[in-house]
Design an enzyme around this catalytic site. Structure first.
Site, PDB file in Angstrom:
ATOM      1  N   GLU A 135       1.808  24.632 -20.502  1.00  0.00           N
ATOM      2  CA  GLU A 135       3.081  24.908 -20.929  1.00  0.00           C
ATOM      3  C   GLU A 135       3.989  23.883 -20.116  1.00  0.00           C
ATOM      4  OE1 GLU A 135       3.181  29.330 -22.858  1.00  0.00           O
ATOM      5  OE2 GLU A 135       4.469  28.818 -21.037  1.00  0.00           O
ATOM      6  N   HIS A 195     -25.033  25.006 -19.465  1.00  0.00           N
ATOM      7  CA  HIS A 195     -26.023  25.188 -20.495  1.00  0.00           C
ATOM      8  C   HIS A 195     -25.542  25.053 -21.875  1.00  0.00           C
ATOM      9  CE1 HIS A 195     -29.364  26.448 -17.696  1.00  0.00           C
ATOM     10  NE2 HIS A 195     -28.144  26.706 -16.956  1.00  0.00           N
ATOM     11  N   LYS A 202       6.022  30.953 -33.887  1.00  0.00           N
ATOM     12  CA  LYS A 202       6.760  32.059 -33.933  1.00  0.00           C
ATOM     13  C   LYS A 202       7.883  31.999 -35.040  1.00  0.00           C
ATOM     14  CE  LYS A 202       7.044  33.377 -29.124  1.00  0.00           C
ATOM     15  NZ  LYS A 202       7.809  33.179 -27.714  1.00  0.00           N
TER      16      LYS A 202
END
Ligand code: PA5
Length: 442
Positions: free
Chosen positions: A296, A317, A431
């Site tokens: 951010e 793995h 948003k």
């Protein structure tokens, strides 16, 4: 040495001495910009002095509230997202028992000598299944809520809080429910602040000059961590020592500046992805916290190193192939813990059917450290530079140092990139769309 240390030796083949000298004035200028509080976003620098400059009276209230929670609740539901969640989660995992919530309350008492509540997080997603299962898990046990939101308006925690508040009220009645809700939010604005004032919840403040992802050492992180019986004085002491160290040390011996320099030299060579690596599960959420901090703060205006993380040896793995052999745009920062906090010695077996007798007499940690050494060598051979952060042990003190180390490095690195490390305009995009789709009136 009983402090965290940063080490670039394993990246030496990728960074020439001339590159260190070339970047040094740029890093020092970015650091000066921060120390003199002259850079963009300088209204959000409260975290810089937080380990030594905090509201003592409020801190005492945090510790008292934590004790009250331990007495009144078998379960603490911590509601928050992003910076209002990840720091506390990282600290609980780093300093706590791996199976903290699964221990019996007697087990937790034996482990830390206190009654400690199970701690679960909500408001970190919009999953109906997650919340339903959490409600089922709490069942008829006593519980309390710590709702955390700096803005006080974030949708995910607001929805979770509405649900748990209702359950609490129908269980205990409105009056008693109020005594079991602890709100951590802005000092004067936001829906949560209004609600908390109206209902009379005990309220803690996220200081105006501390942004969400830099807020772990405020009541945002301190209350849940103290409720889990972790020594917050030690957390703050580690951060305070780190603050003093990284404030005064010159470039060559300043680990924060060295880390900033190394990762930015590597970025300029096309190493656009930083993989935070650990060999201890307790570090998983430290990396999640770090990803938010750097993602951010740096990822804007088309710039930034992409922060990613892997848990070794398990991810060797799954991701190991790509890291060894895929596109060469990666570097690794390895978090190494010297003392894992427990010892298992591998024993000899008469049959040796599994062929492991060659390890007899070694501790599991010695095997783990050889895995780390072997991986480092393989990745270096495969063209992946390695930076290392050594942590002496999984203690609150060293976590405090680590939090401060990364916060300071992140701010300086942001300035070096030419961005404002303290805003997050990109977070608003999803948003806006979500609110439009849901028909929210502006
Ligand atoms: O770093 C930030 O500011 C954000 O990631 C916030 O922490 C996150 O969005 C949660 O915000 P709030 O605490 O206002 O609910």
């Amino acid at each position: 040495m009983n402090q965290i240390t940063f080490d670039t030796r394993a990246a030496a083949q990728f960074i020439q001495p001339s590159e260190w000298s070339a970047i040094e004035p740029q890093v020092s200028a970015a650091a000066k910009l921060l120390e003199r509080r002259k850079g963009p976003g300088n209204e959000f620098l409260g975290w810089l002095d937080l380990p030594v400059k905090y509201d003592r009276a409020e801190y005492r209230r945090v510790l008292a509230a934590a004790k009250r929670i331990q007495k009144q609740a078998e379960v603490l539901v911590v509601i928050g997202i992003g910076g209002s969640y990840l720091g506390a989660k990282a600290a609980l995992d780093f300093c706590g028992h791996h199976f903290y919530n699964n221990l019996t309350s007697k087990g937790r008492r034996q482990w830390l000598g206190k009654n400690l509540p199970e701690i679960y997080f909500a408001g970190t997603n919009l999953s109906s299944a997650y919340l339903t299962h959490l409600i089922e898990l709490i069942g008829d046990r006593s519980f309390a809520i710590n709702v955390i939101s700096k803005s006080g308006t974030t949708t995910e925690p607001a929805i979770a809080f509405r649900l748990f508040k209702k359950i609490l009220e129908s269980k205990y009645g409105v009056e008693e429910a109020r005594k079991r809700i602890y709100a951590t939010t802005d000092s004067h604005k936001g829906a949560l602040k209004t609600l908390a004032d109206q209902e009379g919840y005990e309220t803690f403040v996220v200081p105006d000059d501390v942004g969400g992802r830099f807020s772990v050492l405020t009541p945002v992180g301190l209350l849940p961590v103290a409720a889990a019986g972790i020594d917050t004085n030690e957390l703050l002491r580690g951060a305070a020592d780190a603050r003093a160290r990284y404030k005064s040390a010159p470039f060559e011996s300043n680990d924060v500046l060295q880390y900033v320099a190394a990762r930015n030299i590597l970025l300029r060579k096309g190493k656009e992805i930083e993989l935070m690596v650990n060999y201890e599960p307790r570090l998983h959420y430290v990396a999640e916290w770090w990803k938010q901090l750097f993602g951010e703060s740096e990822g804007k205006d088309g710039k930034g190193i992409f922060p990613a993380s892997v848990d070794f040896t398990s991810d060797l793995h799954s991701m190991g192939q790509y890291i060894q052999d895929g596109r060469r745009h990666l570097f690794e920062t390895v978090l190494e813990i010297t003392d894992p906090g427990a010892e298992i010695v591998l024993e000899k077996e008469t049959s040796d059917l599994d062929g492991l007798n060659y390890l007899a007499g070694l501790t599991l940690d010695e095997v783990n450290k050889k895995a780390a050494e072997g991986t480092r060598q393989a990745h270096l051979d495969g063209g992946v530079p390695n930076l290392t952060l050594h942590l002496p042990a999984g203690t609150p003190y060293h976590l405090g140092e680590l939090f401060y180390f990364f916060e300071k490095a992140c701010a300086i690195s942001g300035y070096l990139l030419g961005v404002n490390p303290f805003d997050q305009p990109g977070v608003e995009a999803y948003k806006k769309n979500m609110f439009r789709l849901l028909g929210k009136k502006s």
